[in-house]
Every structure is written in structure tokens, then in C-alpha cells.
Scaffold this motif. Structure first.
Motif, PDB file in Angstrom:
ATOM      1  N   VAL A 288       0.801  -1.109   0.085  1.00 23.17           N
ATOM      2  CA  VAL A 288      -0.120  -0.049  -0.050  1.00 23.17           C
ATOM      3  C   VAL A 288       1.030   1.204  -0.017  1.00 23.17           C
ATOM      4  O   VAL A 288       0.640   2.341  -0.651  1.00 23.17           O
ATOM      5  N   ASN A 289       2.067   1.269   0.756  1.00 23.03           N
ATOM      6  CA  ASN A 289       2.990   2.581   0.797  1.00 23.03           C
ATOM      7  C   ASN A 289       3.415   2.627  -0.445  1.00 23.03           C
ATOM      8  O   ASN A 289       3.437   4.003  -1.024  1.00 23.03           O
ATOM      9  N   ALA A 290       3.973   1.657  -1.376  1.00 21.21           N
ATOM     10  CA  ALA A 290       4.477   1.761  -2.600  1.00 21.21           C
ATOM     11  C   ALA A 290       3.658   2.378  -3.607  1.00 21.21           C
ATOM     12  O   ALA A 290       3.858   3.461  -4.254  1.00 21.21           O
ATOM     13  N   ARG A 291       2.167   1.777  -3.643  1.00 23.33           N
ATOM     14  CA  ARG A 291       1.194   2.442  -4.463  1.00 23.33           C
ATOM     15  C   ARG A 291       0.988   3.694  -4.008  1.00 23.33           C
ATOM     16  O   ARG A 291       0.641   4.821  -4.927  1.00 23.33           O
ATOM     17  N   TYR A 292       0.986   4.122  -2.769  1.00 21.51           N
ATOM     18  CA  TYR A 292       0.537   5.491  -2.391  1.00 21.51           C
ATOM     19  C   TYR A 292       1.641   6.483  -2.693  1.00 21.51           C
ATOM     20  O   TYR A 292       1.224   7.667  -3.255  1.00 21.51           O
ATOM     21  N   LEU A 293       3.036   6.166  -2.476  1.00 20.49           N
ATOM     22  CA  LEU A 293       4.015   7.060  -3.093  1.00 20.49           C
ATOM     23  C   LEU A 293       4.020   7.338  -4.581  1.00 20.49           C
ATOM     24  O   LEU A 293       4.097   8.398  -4.987  1.00 20.49           O
ATOM     25  N   GLU A 294       3.698   6.391  -5.357  1.00 22.25           N
ATOM     26  CA  GLU A 294       3.730   6.210  -6.757  1.00 22.25           C
ATOM     27  C   GLU A 294       2.653   7.103  -7.087  1.00 22.25           C
ATOM     28  O   GLU A 294       2.617   8.079  -7.983  1.00 22.25           O
TER      29      GLU A 294
ATOM     30  N   HIS B 298       0.410  -7.542  -5.909  1.00 28.01           N
ATOM     31  CA  HIS B 298       0.160  -6.808  -7.067  1.00 28.01           C
ATOM     32  C   HIS B 298      -1.301  -6.264  -7.589  1.00 28.01           C
ATOM     33  O   HIS B 298      -1.326  -5.843  -8.691  1.00 28.01           O
ATOM     34  N   GLY B 299      -2.203  -6.853  -6.727  1.00 29.04           N
ATOM     35  CA  GLY B 299      -3.555  -6.734  -7.141  1.00 29.04           C
ATOM     36  C   GLY B 299      -4.134  -5.222  -7.367  1.00 29.04           C
ATOM     37  O   GLY B 299      -3.515  -4.455  -6.730  1.00 29.04           O
ATOM     38  N   LYS B 300      -4.832  -5.038  -8.295  1.00 34.02           N
ATOM     39  CA  LYS B 300      -5.671  -3.667  -8.347  1.00 34.02           C
ATOM     40  C   LYS B 300      -6.328  -3.241  -6.942  1.00 34.02           C
ATOM     41  O   LYS B 300      -6.412  -2.058  -6.898  1.00 34.02           O
ATOM     42  N   ASP B 301      -6.770  -4.141  -6.126  1.00 31.14           N
ATOM     43  CA  ASP B 301      -7.135  -3.838  -4.879  1.00 31.14           C
ATOM     44  C   ASP B 301      -6.255  -3.052  -3.997  1.00 31.14           C
ATOM     45  O   ASP B 301      -6.694  -2.007  -3.144  1.00 31.14           O
ATOM     46  N   ILE B 302      -5.025  -3.206  -4.270  1.00 34.94           N
ATOM     47  CA  ILE B 302      -4.045  -2.403  -3.491  1.00 34.94           C
ATOM     48  C   ILE B 302      -3.799  -1.026  -3.916  1.00 34.94           C
ATOM     49  O   ILE B 302      -3.846  -0.023  -2.940  1.00 34.94           O
ATOM     50  N   ILE B 303      -4.078  -0.788  -5.444  1.00 32.83           N
ATOM     51  CA  ILE B 303      -4.123   0.430  -5.932  1.00 32.83           C
ATOM     52  C   ILE B 303      -5.491   1.322  -5.386  1.00 32.83           C
ATOM     53  O   ILE B 303      -5.482   2.420  -4.972  1.00 32.83           O
ATOM     54  N   ASP B 304      -6.521   0.519  -5.323  1.00 30.91           N
ATOM     55  CA  ASP B 304      -7.744   1.279  -4.918  1.00 30.91           C
ATOM     56  C   ASP B 304      -7.589   1.864  -3.442  1.00 30.91           C
ATOM     57  O   ASP B 304      -8.101   2.599  -3.175  1.00 30.91           O
ATOM     58  N   THR B 305      -6.954   0.730  -2.696  1.00 30.70           N
ATOM     59  CA  THR B 305      -6.686   1.040  -1.266  1.00 30.70           C
ATOM     60  C   THR B 305      -6.008   2.465  -1.179  1.00 30.70           C
ATOM     61  O   THR B 305      -6.166   3.424  -0.329  1.00 30.70           O
ATOM     62  N   ALA B 306      -5.178   2.504  -1.973  1.00 34.00           N
ATOM     63  CA  ALA B 306      -4.028   3.696  -2.067  1.00 34.00           C
ATOM     64  C   ALA B 306      -5.010   4.895  -2.316  1.00 34.00           C
ATOM     65  O   ALA B 306      -4.528   6.089  -1.837  1.00 34.00           O
TER      66      ALA B 306
ATOM     67  N   ILE C 193      -7.141   6.492   0.346  1.00 27.43           N
ATOM     68  CA  ILE C 193      -6.259   6.948   1.345  1.00 27.43           C
ATOM     69  C   ILE C 193      -6.106   8.656   0.836  1.00 27.43           C
ATOM     70  O   ILE C 193      -6.239   9.363   1.633  1.00 27.43           O
ATOM     71  N   ILE C 194      -5.737   8.598  -0.359  1.00 29.75           N
ATOM     72  CA  ILE C 194      -5.367   9.844  -0.895  1.00 29.75           C
ATOM     73  C   ILE C 194      -6.764  10.701  -1.021  1.00 29.75           C
ATOM     74  O   ILE C 194      -6.729  11.938  -0.328  1.00 29.75           O
TER      75      ILE C 194
ATOM     76  N   ASP D 165      -1.986  14.351   1.079  1.00 30.51           N
ATOM     77  CA  ASP D 165      -0.789  13.969   1.400  1.00 30.51           C
ATOM     78  C   ASP D 165      -0.345  13.986   2.848  1.00 30.51           C
ATOM     79  O   ASP D 165       0.860  13.975   3.257  1.00 30.51           O
ATOM     80  N   LYS D 166      -1.386  13.874   3.722  1.00 32.57           N
ATOM     81  CA  LYS D 166      -1.136  13.771   5.198  1.00 32.57           C
ATOM     82  C   LYS D 166       0.042  12.880   5.487  1.00 32.57           C
ATOM     83  O   LYS D 166       0.899  13.205   6.443  1.00 32.57           O
ATOM     84  N   TYR D 167       0.303  11.538   4.784  1.00 32.03           N
ATOM     85  CA  TYR D 167       1.220  10.795   5.171  1.00 32.03           C
ATOM     86  C   TYR D 167       2.757  10.794   4.567  1.00 32.03           C
ATOM     87  O   TYR D 167       3.470  10.483   5.121  1.00 32.03           O
TER      88      TYR D 167
END
Length: 555
Positions: free
Chosen positions: A180-186, A200-208, A211-212, A217-219
């Protein structure tokens, strides 16, 4: 006592009389087993008891069989005949069948409930998927089989708790946070190294993205350790909620959601290791703590605390099973995937090392599921290009078909799931075939109501003896076997037997429907046939209920 148990008791009494009369010696006689002959001319039941007894009795099995036949005198038994090298074929009087039907009608939708389990407390733990992404097809088989087993055991008279073990501690949760952290930063335009063991699932991108949307950019300004800790909690909460939603959509509910974290936070893992140290079943070597699992049948000893002080997965699993048995279950059933087969021996060894009876842990191993469409193996989702998820499968074929197809084969056999067949509205589709039987009976009663025909208020006033057609007799016999089928399937932990039974019963009903007119015959016969299909409807509904499949009134 049902007729089969009465017959077993009668055979035992006849054998005892024959021994008392000096026909043969007692010896070590086998358990009496009955089977339904494959051909009707061989009777309603048959036994090879005489053949199994021959060695102990030191006598020709035909002599033993005839001695038993000569001493049978039951009012419900029409005749018993000697066959072949020592089989006994039993033919029941028709009266007993009509009493069976009357009992089924009296039981109504509770028909099939037994006390085979005698109130034993049983825990069934199943699915227990890592909360790191959506459930896939393999999890679906475990969910369907596990929930059907829970239903089956309850109908058979067991007290059952269904449990999901949440793997919310350890490396997989760290990998979830890092992913999640990597996708958030990307997504925030930063450079990020994706973890080697990340998800690598799309659900991880969805979670990131969520969060946004919520925090922007809180995190970004947070130290990475704090950000990872925050994303671990966000990811766990979101994935667990999605997992629960998928299971509820699939008709699967749990009595207990047990968190692995609680074992560590409460000190249970450390306390369990101390217990095993105290009883001499843990030793230290190379700075690590090892379980003496070879003393209890494992092929090698196992590390429970690594040399860096971090517990292994096995340590938590040992503490978890200690907690299970401390809750007072008579039996603990785990449903695991095929890749866990080698894990059974070490867990059983640990249970023995703690002083529990390892036989009270039963592990059911689920073999793999292969999806086929247009005759071709389907490995990837068309939508995501990754493995097919359970929610996608339900969307494709429907909940009822998915559940039935997952359950209909024994867990120890690989399952080839035909997507095209599961979607077919024809008699070739087994779940459609069974549901259509229930809908057909509902349609009969709608026709009765539309025509203003009488429906008896009390089935015990019906002349059931008018049901003499072979298709009618076959239906009554099949339904009479249902309580025993439930008890046996529960004892064997085999819900697929109920799937098979329901399909066979539906087949007998469709044959009857095509051969025997129900509406418009003589009033007494019409009432008897309406009673018969009422019993079929209740039995089909109970069977499908065990499987977690709907019994529709219209199709």
C-alpha cells in the motif's frame, strides 16, 4: 429407531439366538452392516454378515445365514432370503413404507434432523484466508464446504461453532503495508521500490487511492515506520471488511472471528512455549527454541522461537490450538488447502506435546479447483488479468450454482468446475435439476389452489396405501433413507453425500412426475399423491438448506 436400525437389531438378536441354540460358536462376530441392493429384485436391504462371521464361527456362511433367517420374526419383515455364498436379502412389508411417509409428513421441514451427534461440541475452522486481498476460487471451495459441513453437523445433532482465524500478524501484514505504501507514493508522484513479496492486485491501488481521497498528502511527511504502521491498520481493516462482504454474499457466516494478534498481545504464545518447556517438550539449540515434535510422530523437530526471539507461525498455531481445546470442544475440525498437507503432522505433534488427544483434531484437505469454459482451462480473470476471484465467479454463475458445484465432489478429489454447465438452465445442470424439482412441486400446489381443489388439513387422514406405483414406492424409500444419510454424512464429514442424495431424490421425483398424474385422478389418490409430493418438497428443501442452496418456488 428407524427401520434400518430395527433390522440391524433383529439380525443381532437372531444371531444371539442361533449361538444360544448351539448352531455356531460366538467367536468375534463382526459389526452388522446393511446395504441397499443395486437391483430391486434383491430386496430392500442386504447383509454379508454371515460371510463376515464365517471364520470366527468356524462354519459355512450359508449355514449361518439360514440360521439367522430361521430366527427372524418381525411384523414389518415380509421375508428374508438366502442368496449366493451367504448374503441375506430382506424384503419389507409395504405397511412400513407408508408409516415412513406418515413420519416424514409429521416432521415437515424438520425431517432429517437426527441426534447422531448427541450434542457433542464441535468447532469448524475454515477459509482463514490472509486478509491481504480478495478471496479467490480456491477459498470459495473451502467456504462452501465448510459452511455446508457446519449446517450438516447441526442438523445431525452436534453443537457447532464456525470460526475464521484472522492471520493479522506476521510478514504478510508487513507486506500488505509495504505494498500500500509503494502504491501511495507512486500515486503521489514519488519514487517507490515495490516490495519483492508485495501484493500486485488492483485492490492495493484502490486502497491507496482511497487513502489519498480521504487524507491527501497527510502521510508524506510522516517517518516511513509510522506511515507503514498506519497503512497496515488501514489495509487490514479494509481487506477484512471486503473479505467479510464476499463471504456474506456467498451465504457464509462465522460465529467467531479469532485474531492471531490476540495470541501475541495476550502473552498466549509465550505462555504456551513456557508450558512446553516445563513439560520437557521444548529445548534450546543454536539460540532458538525447538519443539520435540519427532517424539510425537513428526519427521523432524520444529523451531518455535527463532534465534532472534521472534515466534514462528507454528508457535502461534500451537497457542491457537491450545486455546481451541481450552474452550472445551470435543472435536476440532480444520479445513485446509492442499498446500498445507505437510503441516498436519507437526500440529498434531504439538497437540500431543501439550497433553491433548491429537485424534480430537481432524484436518480436511481440499484439493485444487480448476475452472473450465468452452472446454478450456481458465486461469486468469478477464477483468484484471489475475486469478479469478470468488466474487467474479458468483457474478458469472450465481451463488447457488457456485456453492453446489464446490460441494458436489469429495474434498479429497480435484474439482473441475465447468462454468458453462453451471450457467445452463437444463437438466444437465445438477443444481438446476434439483431446484426445478422443488419449483415443480410448488407449481402443483398453485394449480391446486387455482382450481379450487381441496388440500387435506391433516395428512394422517390420507389413504397412503393407495401409493402402489413403483415410482411412488421408490420415492418413499429414498426419503426414508434421508435421516441415515444425514447421520452418515456428518460422521464422515462428507457434505458431498447430501449433494448426491438431493440429485438422486430429484431424479426419482421427475420420474414420478412424468409417470403419475397428480391432479384430476380419483380424490383419495390425488390426496395421497399430494401428500407424497409434500414430503418430497420438505426433503429437497432440507437437503438444499444443508448445502446453503436456495429452494425456489418458481424458476
Amino acid at each position: 429407531m428407524d427401520i434400518k436400525q430395527q433390522l440391524i437389531a433383529a439380525i443381532g438378536q437372531a444371531a444371539t439366538k442361533a449361538i444360544a441354540d448351539g448352531v455356531f460358536v460366538a467367536g468375534h462376530l463382526p459389526e452388522i452392516a446393511l446395504e441397499v441392493p443395486p437391483q430391486k429384485e434383491f430386496g430392500d436391504y442386504a447383509t454379508n454378515f454371515a460371510m463376515q462371521s464365517a471364520k470366527a464361527a468356524k462354519m459355512n456362511p450359508r449355514v449361518i445365514a439360514q440360521a439367522i433367517i430361521d430366527r427372524l420374526n418381525e411384523p414389518w419383515l415380509d421375508k428374508a432370503l438366502l442368496a449366493g455364498p451367504g448374503f441375506i436379502n430382506f424384503y419389507l412389508k409395504s405397511d412400513i413404507l407408508y408409516q415412513d411417509l406418515a413420519d416424514i409428513l409429521a416432521a415437515g421441514e424438520n425431517f432429517g434432523q437426527t441426534n447422531a451427534g448427541q450434542g457433542q461440541r464441535v468447532q469448524v475452522e475454515f477459509v482463514s484466508a490472509n486478509p491481504t486481498g480478495p478471496l479467490h476460487v480456491g477459498h470459495g471451495r473451502g467456504a462452501a464446504v465448510g459452511s455446508a459441513l457446519v449446517n450438516l453437523l447441526r442438523v445431525a445433532g452436534y453443537q457447532v461453532e464456525a470460526e475464521f482465524y484472522i492471520n493479522d500478524a506476521g510478514n504478510q501484514m508487513d507486506n500488505l503495508a509495504a505494498s500500500v505504501n509503494a502504491r501511495y507514493l507512486e500515486l503521489m508522484g514519488k519514487t517507490a521500490d515495490f516490495p519483492a513479496d508485495g501484493y500486485h492486485g488492483k485492490d492495493i491501488i484502490d486502497t491507496a487511492e482511497r487513502i489519498i481521497d480521504k487524507h491527501g498528502d497527510k502521510y508524506l511527511s510522516m517517518p516511513e515506520a509510522e506511515r507503514l504502521a498506519a497503512f497496515k491498520e488501514v489495509g487490514l481493516k479494509e481487506k477484512l471488511a471486503a473479505l467479510k462482504e464476499d463471504l456474506e454474499q456467498f451465504g457464509v457466516n462465522f460465529d467467531v472471528w479469532f485474531s492471531e494478534r490476540t495470541l501475541h498481545n495476550s502473552g498466549s504464545v509465550a505462555a504456551t512455549c513456557e508450558l512446553l518447556k516445563a513439560n520437557g517438550n521444548i529445548y534450546e539449540k543454536d539460540g532458538a527454541l525447538w519443539l520435540k515434535s519427532t517424539a510425537y510422530g513428526d519427521d523432524k523437530d520444529r523451531v518455535v522461537i527463532r534465534d532472534n526471539g521472534v515466534p514462528t507461525y507454528l508457535a502461534a498455531d500451537i497457542a491457537y490450538h491450545r486455546d481451541k481445546f481450552a474452550r472445551g470442544f470435543n472435536k476440532v475440525i480444520n479445513i485446509w488447502g492442499a498446500d498445507h498437507h505437510g503441516y498436519i503432522c507437526r500440529v498434531k505433534a504439538a497437540i500431543s506435546a501439550m497433553g491433548y488427544n491429537a485424534d480430537n483434531l481432524e484436518v480436511m484437505i481440499l484439493q485444487m479447483v480448476s475452472l473450465y469454459q468452452d472446454g478450456q482451462l481458465v486461469k486468469m480473470s478477464k477483468r484484471t488479468g489475475q486469478g479469478v476471484t470468488l466474487s467474479e465467479l458468483i457474478e458469472e454463475v450465481g451463488r447457488d450454482a457456485a456453492r453446489y458445484f464446490f460441494i458436489m465432489r469429495s474434498t479429497d478429489s480435484q474439482l473441475d468446475f465447468d462454468l458453462d454447465l453451471a450457467k445452463t438452465h437444463s437438466n444437465e445442470n445438477p443444481v438446476y435439476y434439483i431446484q426445478y424439482a422443488h419449483a415443480r412441486i410448488a407449481s402443483i400446489f398453485r394449480q391446486v389452489a387455482d382450481a379450487g381443489l381441496p388440500v387435506p388439513a391433516a395428512w394422517d387422514q390420507i389413504k397412503l396405501e393407495l401409493l402402489t406405483e413403483q415410482a411412488e414406492i421408490d420415492l418413499i424409500k429414498k426419503m426414508a433413507m434421508f435421516p441415515e444419510e444425514v447421520a452418515s454424512a456428518a460422521c464422515e464429514r462428507a457434505p458431498h453425500r447430501i449433494a448426491r442424495y438431493a440429485h438422486e431424490l430429484a431424479g426419482l421425483f421427475h420420474t414420478f412426475y412424468n409417470q403419475c398424474r397428480i391432479i384430476g385422478v380419483a380424490p383419495d389418490l390425488q390426496a395421497a399423491r399430494l401428500a407424497l409430493v409434500t414430503a418430497v418438497r420438505a426433503t429437497v428443501k432440507q437437503s438444499l438448506g444443508i448445502l446453503g442452496v436456495a429452494a425456489p418456488d418458481k424458476m
